[in-house]
Write a protein that holds these residues in place. Structure first.
Motif, PDB file in Angstrom:
ATOM      1  N   MET A  65      43.249  32.266  24.482  1.00 38.75           N
ATOM      2  CA  MET A  65      43.958  33.401  25.066  1.00 38.75           C
ATOM      3  C   MET A  65      42.955  34.221  25.870  1.00 38.75           C
ATOM      4  SD  MET A  65      46.096  36.327  23.104  1.00 38.75           S
ATOM      5  CE  MET A  65      47.141  37.436  24.024  1.00 38.75           C
ATOM      6  N   GLY A  66      43.354  34.655  27.072  1.00 43.15           N
ATOM      7  CA  GLY A  66      42.474  35.480  27.907  1.00 43.15           C
ATOM      8  C   GLY A  66      43.014  36.897  27.961  1.00 43.15           C
ATOM      9  N   ILE A  67      42.144  37.868  27.719  1.00 41.25           N
ATOM     10  CA  ILE A  67      42.576  39.262  27.851  1.00 41.25           C
ATOM     11  C   ILE A  67      41.544  40.030  28.677  1.00 41.25           C
ATOM     12  CG2 ILE A  67      43.983  39.261  25.739  1.00 41.25           C
ATOM     13  CD1 ILE A  67      41.815  40.756  24.306  1.00 41.25           C
ATOM     14  N   MET A  73      43.598  47.873  31.684  1.00 37.60           N
ATOM     15  CA  MET A  73      44.429  47.067  30.799  1.00 37.60           C
ATOM     16  C   MET A  73      43.702  46.733  29.487  1.00 37.60           C
ATOM     17  SD  MET A  73      47.180  46.404  32.638  1.00 37.60           S
ATOM     18  CE  MET A  73      47.905  44.951  31.963  1.00 37.60           C
ATOM     19  N   ALA A  74      42.369  46.786  29.494  1.00 39.14           N
ATOM     20  CA  ALA A  74      41.601  46.282  28.359  1.00 39.14           C
ATOM     21  C   ALA A  74      41.952  47.014  27.066  1.00 39.14           C
ATOM     22  CB  ALA A  74      40.116  46.393  28.663  1.00 39.14           C
ATOM     23  N   TRP A 109      39.291  35.086  24.765  1.00 36.03           N
ATOM     24  CA  TRP A 109      38.204  35.201  25.750  1.00 36.03           C
ATOM     25  C   TRP A 109      38.433  36.443  26.589  1.00 36.03           C
ATOM     26  CZ3 TRP A 109      33.899  32.129  26.016  1.00 36.03           C
ATOM     27  CH2 TRP A 109      33.909  31.009  25.167  1.00 36.03           C
ATOM     28  N   PHE A 110      37.383  37.287  26.672  1.00 35.31           N
ATOM     29  CA  PHE A 110      37.481  38.499  27.486  1.00 35.31           C
ATOM     30  C   PHE A 110      37.079  38.161  28.912  1.00 35.31           C
ATOM     31  CE2 PHE A 110      37.119  39.996  23.204  1.00 35.31           C
ATOM     32  CZ  PHE A 110      37.992  41.071  23.178  1.00 35.31           C
ATOM     33  N   GLN A 111      37.957  38.469  29.837  1.00 33.31           N
ATOM     34  CA  GLN A 111      37.740  38.124  31.248  1.00 33.31           C
ATOM     35  C   GLN A 111      38.195  39.274  32.135  1.00 33.31           C
ATOM     36  OE1 GLN A 111      36.825  34.702  32.625  1.00 33.31           O
ATOM     37  NE2 GLN A 111      35.849  35.008  30.650  1.00 33.31           N
ATOM     38  N   ARG A 112      37.671  39.350  33.363  1.00 33.01           N
ATOM     39  CA  ARG A 112      38.215  40.308  34.329  1.00 33.01           C
ATOM     40  C   ARG A 112      39.673  39.929  34.560  1.00 33.01           C
ATOM     41  NH1 ARG A 112      34.315  43.572  36.974  1.00 33.01           N
ATOM     42  NH2 ARG A 112      36.119  44.419  38.060  1.00 33.01           N
ATOM     43  N   ALA A 113      40.509  40.952  34.841  1.00 39.51           N
ATOM     44  CA  ALA A 113      41.960  40.712  34.967  1.00 39.51           C
ATOM     45  C   ALA A 113      42.266  39.570  35.953  1.00 39.51           C
ATOM     46  CB  ALA A 113      42.648  41.998  35.388  1.00 39.51           C
ATOM     47  N   THR A 114      41.570  39.564  37.090  1.00 40.03           N
ATOM     48  CA  THR A 114      41.824  38.502  38.072  1.00 40.03           C
ATOM     49  C   THR A 114      41.485  37.126  37.497  1.00 40.03           C
ATOM     50  OG1 THR A 114      39.663  39.118  38.898  1.00 40.03           O
ATOM     51  CG2 THR A 114      41.543  39.760  40.258  1.00 40.03           C
ATOM     52  N   ASP A 115      40.405  37.091  36.709  1.00 36.02           N
ATOM     53  CA  ASP A 115      39.972  35.798  36.160  1.00 36.02           C
ATOM     54  C   ASP A 115      40.899  35.294  35.061  1.00 36.02           C
ATOM     55  OD1 ASP A 115      37.896  35.556  37.920  1.00 36.02           O
ATOM     56  OD2 ASP A 115      36.477  36.622  36.638  1.00 36.02           O
ATOM     57  N   VAL A 130      47.979  40.267  31.343  1.00 36.83           N
ATOM     58  CA  VAL A 130      47.501  40.865  32.608  1.00 36.83           C
ATOM     59  C   VAL A 130      48.592  41.748  33.195  1.00 36.83           C
ATOM     60  CG1 VAL A 130      45.841  39.169  33.477  1.00 36.83           C
ATOM     61  CG2 VAL A 130      48.278  38.779  33.833  1.00 36.83           C
ATOM     62  N   GLY A 131      48.241  42.456  34.272  1.00 34.30           N
ATOM     63  CA  GLY A 131      49.253  43.206  35.010  1.00 34.30           C
ATOM     64  C   GLY A 131      50.094  42.218  35.835  1.00 34.30           C
TER      65      GLY A 131
END
Ligand SMILES: Nc1ncnc2c1ncn2[C@@H]1O[C@H](COP(=O)(O)OP(=O)(O)OP(=O)(O)O)[C@@H](O)[C@H]1O
Ligand SMILES: O=P(O)(O)OC[C@H]1O[C@H](OP(=O)(O)OP(=O)(O)O)[C@H](O)[C@@H]1O
Ligand SMILES: [Mg+2]
Length: 419
Positions: A65-67, A73-74, A109-115, A130-131
């Motif tokens: 899961m990516g957040i 948003m974090a 997994w913590f990622q930038r929103a775009t990623d 994500v948004g």
């Protein structure tokens, strides 16, 4: 002379006042441009390249899961998961991988929103929060991306065109379209971080003379700097627009957005356990969001029977005292004076779920029908029948709700090792 400095994050903090003064001194003849100018075509190529390299599900066995790792948003994402008892356990703040102890088998997994979106598209993660704006811009309607929950209740904003407030003749999109200032030689210059959505929107609206450019943030500064005529950016409270002398125009609202739960169709259909994890997440989120707006109220009411009490409640309080499906009314047993026996007495306990915003009204209504000992509790979850969003997802995946019966979460995890 123009000098652009970072607006925020670590870089902005690093460029403290002292450094800013130094830069002012040494930069008398220096022009720094932070904005990048990309063509829509190059962005599209970039995004579609990710599609070509989508990984196959066999390349790993874990569910990912990516957040969002930072930004607006974090915190809200972590809070939502926490509220749903899906708390993410991160060993240390700089680590990008974590786990949800209540859902074993899921890597976070913590990622930038775009990623988050890019990695959903490439198959490196299976589930993401994500948004909706990011999903549409980066996901670009990729058919593999499935919106499981479209209203997580945070990150509410909209993508809109904003023009300088002193353009008195431009009130609507139609005014902007018919403005004689724009031509092939001198197109309307729009700056945006949403190149795909902007390209689509202006084409759909019939604009022939538009030139798009992009920057990563602080877009509202561009018109005053002369770098663009107008912007296409996110608006929430409207403060940033106002503070930068910009205004929205009628018909210029491109997209409404808030946090969404997304999953990869490929993973849902092929990676063992993913569908069960999504089912549990969806159920918890739905039940939490439903509960968030409600209080549970209990009170004692005098009456000669449960039916009479229920009738009094519905005829005096209307819908409010009926609760979610009708009030729960139970007898209160009173003891004889020596305490040796009990009997159904003349009091009944009622329990109802009521909207938080109407709690005081409820208390007054209960008092009116003789209610006493009113207790008000917060609710954690309201589980109803299978959420409609679940049926919609099954439909979208071409599955039958009954097909899922054998995919209960325990069995799924038990099967993981053998898959
Ligand atoms: N003003 C806002 N109000 C509410 N939600 C917002 C607002 N701005 C952005 N968002 C939402 O938050 C998401 C992430 O935006 P955020 O600004 O935190 O990250 P970013 O722009 O990717 O990173 P950064 O701005 O730090 O470079 C957006 O995709 C959008 O859905
Ligand atoms: O309507 P408002 O409530 O004022 O919010 C809108 C602003 O919020 C976002 O910017 P953010 O704070 O993320 O900064 P950024 O432009 O650097 O991304 C967005 O890009 C707008 O600039
Ligand atoms: Mg931002």
């Amino acid at each position: 002379m123009t000098c652009l400095l970072p607006t925020k994050s670590g870089k902005a903090a690093f460029l403290g006042d002292g450094l800013r003064r130094q830069i002012r001194r040494i930069s008398a003849r220096l022009t720094v441009r932070q904005s990048r100018c990309l063509t829509c075509a190059s962005i599209r190529q970039h995004e579609s390249a990710a599609r070509v390299y989508r990984k196959s599900v066999e390349s790993r066995s874990s569910i990912r899961m990516g957040i969002p790792s930072k930004g607006r948003m974090a915190e809200d994402t972590m809070q939502l998961l926490d509220d749903c008892q899906l708390k993410v356990r991160k060993i240390n703040p700089r680590q990008y991988a974590a786990e949800i102890p209540n859902v074993p088998g899921v890597e976070v997994w913590f990622q930038r929103a775009t990623d988050v979106v890019r990695k959903l598209v490439s198959g490196d993660i299976d589930i993401g929060i994500v948004g909706y704006d990011m999903l549409r811009e980066i996901g670009n309607q990729d058919e593999d991306l499935v919106v499981v929950h479209d209203a997580l209740g945070f990150g509410g904003c909209h993508l809109a065109i904003a023009v300088p407030s002193n353009w008195e003749d431009v009130i609507s999109l139609r005014d902007l379209l018919s403005d004689k200032r724009w031509s092939k030689e001198r197109p309307l210059r729009v700056i945006t971080a949403y190149m795909n959505l902007a390209t689509q929107f202006f084409a759909d609206q019939g604009f022939d003379y538009v030139e798009l450019s992009t920057a990563d943030g602080a877009l509202e500064a561009a018109p005053a700097m002369g770098a663009a005529d107008c912007i296409l950016d996110l608006v929430s409270s409207g403060t940033t627009l106002r503070e930068n002398n910009l205004k929205q125009i009628e018909g210029g609202r491109v997209l409404d957005s808030q946090g969404v739960l997304v999953a990869s169709r490929t993973a849902l259909l092929n990676r063992p356990g993913t569908l069960a994890v999504i089912h549990e997440m969806l159920e918890r989120i739905e039940a939490h969001l439903r509960a968030e707006g409600l209080f549970m109220v209990t009170a004692n009411i005098r009456g000669s029977s449960a039916v009479e009490v229920a009738t009094v409640l519905s005829s005096n309080g209307g819908q409010l005292l009926r609760g979610l499906q009708g009030p729960t009314v139970s007898p209160i047993y009173t003891y004889s004076t020596d305490g040796s026996s009990s009997k159904e007495g003349s009091y009944y306990a009622v329990s109802i779920g009521v909207p938080k915003s109407r709690i005081y009204e409820t208390v007054k209504q209960l008092r009116k029908v003789g209610g006493s000992g009113v207790l008000v509790f917060p609710l954690t979850y309201v589980f109803d029948e299978e959420p409609p969003r679940w049926s919609a997802l099954m439909n979208n995946l071409g599955l039958n709700v009954r097909d899922f019966e054998h995919l209960k979460i325990g069995e799924e995890f038990a099967n993981d090792g053998q898959a």
